[in-house]
Write a protein that holds these residues in place. Structure first.
Motif, PDB file in Angstrom:
ATOM      1  N   ALA A 117      -4.300  -6.140   0.786  1.00  0.00           N
ATOM      2  CA  ALA A 117      -4.414  -7.246   1.142  1.00  0.00           C
ATOM      3  C   ALA A 117      -3.442  -7.783   2.315  1.00  0.00           C
ATOM      4  O   ALA A 117      -3.321  -9.090   2.527  1.00  0.00           O
ATOM      5  CB  ALA A 117      -4.419  -8.334   0.029  1.00  0.00           C
ATOM      6  N   GLY A 118      -2.644  -6.737   2.491  1.00  0.00           N
ATOM      7  CA  GLY A 118      -1.527  -6.962   3.944  1.00  0.00           C
ATOM      8  C   GLY A 118      -0.187  -7.429   3.334  1.00  0.00           C
ATOM      9  O   GLY A 118       0.760  -7.877   4.464  1.00  0.00           O
ATOM     10  N   HIS A 119       0.176  -7.404   2.242  1.00  0.00           N
ATOM     11  CA  HIS A 119       1.368  -7.793   1.477  1.00  0.00           C
ATOM     12  C   HIS A 119       2.411  -6.594   1.800  1.00  0.00           C
ATOM     13  O   HIS A 119       1.974  -5.250   1.362  1.00  0.00           O
ATOM     14  CB  HIS A 119       1.365  -8.199   0.093  1.00  0.00           C
ATOM     15  CG  HIS A 119       0.563  -9.456   0.025  1.00  0.00           C
ATOM     16  ND1 HIS A 119       0.820 -10.900   0.537  1.00  0.00           N
ATOM     17  CD2 HIS A 119      -0.734  -9.742  -0.670  1.00  0.00           C
ATOM     18  CE1 HIS A 119      -0.218 -11.634   0.159  1.00  0.00           C
ATOM     19  NE2 HIS A 119      -1.057 -11.121  -0.431  1.00  0.00           N
ATOM     20  N   ASP A 120       3.588  -6.746   1.778  1.00  0.00           N
ATOM     21  CA  ASP A 120       4.589  -5.614   1.883  1.00  0.00           C
ATOM     22  C   ASP A 120       5.250  -5.780   0.610  1.00  0.00           C
ATOM     23  O   ASP A 120       5.963  -6.557   0.194  1.00  0.00           O
ATOM     24  CB  ASP A 120       5.601  -5.990   3.259  1.00  0.00           C
ATOM     25  CG  ASP A 120       5.047  -6.079   4.733  1.00  0.00           C
ATOM     26  OD1 ASP A 120       4.380  -5.264   4.837  1.00  0.00           O
ATOM     27  OD2 ASP A 120       5.732  -6.914   5.536  1.00  0.00           O
ATOM     28  N   LEU A 121       5.412  -4.358   0.315  1.00  0.00           N
ATOM     29  CA  LEU A 121       5.952  -4.003  -1.166  1.00  0.00           C
ATOM     30  C   LEU A 121       7.088  -2.942  -0.904  1.00  0.00           C
ATOM     31  O   LEU A 121       7.167  -2.087  -0.413  1.00  0.00           O
ATOM     32  CB  LEU A 121       5.125  -3.659  -2.205  1.00  0.00           C
ATOM     33  CG  LEU A 121       4.397  -4.779  -2.944  1.00  0.00           C
ATOM     34  CD1 LEU A 121       2.785  -5.013  -2.507  1.00  0.00           C
ATOM     35  CD2 LEU A 121       4.390  -4.172  -4.567  1.00  0.00           C
ATOM     36  N   PHE A 122       8.342  -3.368  -1.539  1.00  0.00           N
ATOM     37  CA  PHE A 122       9.527  -2.659  -1.658  1.00  0.00           C
ATOM     38  C   PHE A 122       9.870  -2.463  -2.878  1.00  0.00           C
ATOM     39  O   PHE A 122       9.572  -3.231  -3.575  1.00  0.00           O
ATOM     40  CB  PHE A 122      10.573  -3.339  -0.717  1.00  0.00           C
ATOM     41  CG  PHE A 122      10.160  -3.940   0.624  1.00  0.00           C
ATOM     42  CD1 PHE A 122      10.331  -3.149   1.974  1.00  0.00           C
ATOM     43  CD2 PHE A 122       9.759  -5.069   0.753  1.00  0.00           C
ATOM     44  CE1 PHE A 122       9.946  -3.273   3.186  1.00  0.00           C
ATOM     45  CE2 PHE A 122       9.391  -5.738   1.962  1.00  0.00           C
ATOM     46  CZ  PHE A 122       9.318  -4.580   3.045  1.00  0.00           C
ATOM     47  N   GLY A 123      10.466  -1.239  -3.027  1.00  0.00           N
ATOM     48  CA  GLY A 123      11.057  -0.815  -4.352  1.00  0.00           C
ATOM     49  C   GLY A 123      10.359   0.342  -5.076  1.00  0.00           C
ATOM     50  O   GLY A 123       9.193   0.727  -4.423  1.00  0.00           O
ATOM     51  N   VAL A 145      -5.668 -12.305  -5.237  1.00  0.00           N
ATOM     52  CA  VAL A 145      -6.046 -10.981  -4.729  1.00  0.00           C
ATOM     53  C   VAL A 145      -5.979 -10.161  -6.213  1.00  0.00           C
ATOM     54  O   VAL A 145      -6.813  -9.236  -6.427  1.00  0.00           O
ATOM     55  CB  VAL A 145      -4.890 -10.416  -3.924  1.00  0.00           C
ATOM     56  CG1 VAL A 145      -4.753  -8.867  -3.958  1.00  0.00           C
ATOM     57  CG2 VAL A 145      -4.872 -10.957  -2.456  1.00  0.00           C
ATOM     58  N   LEU A 146      -5.086 -10.363  -7.167  1.00  0.00           N
ATOM     59  CA  LEU A 146      -5.078  -9.587  -8.349  1.00  0.00           C
ATOM     60  C   LEU A 146      -5.994 -10.013  -9.206  1.00  0.00           C
ATOM     61  O   LEU A 146      -6.692  -9.101  -9.957  1.00  0.00           O
ATOM     62  CB  LEU A 146      -3.631  -9.835  -9.001  1.00  0.00           C
ATOM     63  CG  LEU A 146      -2.665  -9.417  -8.151  1.00  0.00           C
ATOM     64  CD1 LEU A 146      -1.032 -10.082  -8.896  1.00  0.00           C
ATOM     65  CD2 LEU A 146      -2.606  -7.795  -8.155  1.00  0.00           C
ATOM     66  N   ALA A 147      -6.649 -11.140  -9.257  1.00  0.00           N
ATOM     67  CA  ALA A 147      -7.793 -11.752 -10.158  1.00  0.00           C
ATOM     68  C   ALA A 147      -9.074 -10.820  -9.750  1.00  0.00           C
ATOM     69  O   ALA A 147      -9.757 -10.615 -10.563  1.00  0.00           O
ATOM     70  CB  ALA A 147      -8.060 -13.208  -9.903  1.00  0.00           C
ATOM     71  N   ARG A 148      -9.176 -10.650  -8.162  1.00  0.00           N
ATOM     72  CA  ARG A 148     -10.402  -9.994  -7.951  1.00  0.00           C
ATOM     73  C   ARG A 148     -10.356  -8.432  -8.285  1.00  0.00           C
ATOM     74  O   ARG A 148     -11.221  -7.855  -8.365  1.00  0.00           O
ATOM     75  CB  ARG A 148     -10.480 -10.141  -6.420  1.00  0.00           C
ATOM     76  CG  ARG A 148     -10.861 -11.360  -5.666  1.00  0.00           C
ATOM     77  CD  ARG A 148     -11.343 -11.220  -4.418  1.00  0.00           C
ATOM     78  NE  ARG A 148     -10.012 -10.720  -3.725  1.00  0.00           N
ATOM     79  CZ  ARG A 148      -9.445 -11.352  -2.612  1.00  0.00           C
ATOM     80  NH1 ARG A 148      -9.944 -12.353  -1.787  1.00  0.00           N
ATOM     81  NH2 ARG A 148      -8.336 -10.619  -2.110  1.00  0.00           N
TER      82      ARG A 148
END
Length: 130
Positions: free
Chosen positions: A119-125, A83-86
């Motif tokens: 991309a559907g990932h959950d981020l907290f913080g 995801v990050l490379a794209r």
């Protein structure tokens, strides 16, 4: 995946392979990693711990995969790295016994959060750092 932002600004330092591990690297202030190979001594630690004159890249931020992760799991880092490379975001990966960390240049953090969420990932913080 469930991810969290590590609230520290980090440096990635390079020392000669035969140098002893310096005391400043052992500050244990929230995050540090030491890797020794036959070619180099690499230290990841808070920027504030690095003395003047040490070869390092900074500022970096870390995103942690919430774990613990089972050793049988495959593709954790690959999924995030793809995801990050794209998005043309370079990473520096560190794995521990329990989980994985992706380090990226601080100026790319907001963009990384955006593409990881898309991309559907959950981020907290928070984006705050020290």
């Amino acid at each position: 995946m469930k991810l969290t932002i590590v609230p520290l600004t980090l440096a990635i330092c390079r020392l000669a392979a035969d140098e002893p591990i310096p005391g400043w690297a052992l500050s244990r202030q929230g995050f540090f990693s030491i890797t020794v190979t036959e070619d180099e001594l690499s230290i990841v630690c808070p920027v504030a711990a690095v003395p003047a004159g040490v070869t390092c890249e900074q500022p970096w931020r870390a995103i942690k995969v919430l774990g613990p992760l089972d050793f049988a799991l495959v593709g954790i880092l690959a999924a995030l790295a793809e995801v990050l490379a794209r998005a043309q975001i370079s990473i520096f990966a560190i794995s521990t016994f329990d989980t994985d960390y992706i380090l990226l240049k601080e100026q790319q953090l907001e963009r990384a959060i955006t593409v990881l969420k898309q991309a559907g990932h959950d981020l907290f913080g928070e984006l705050t750092c020290s």
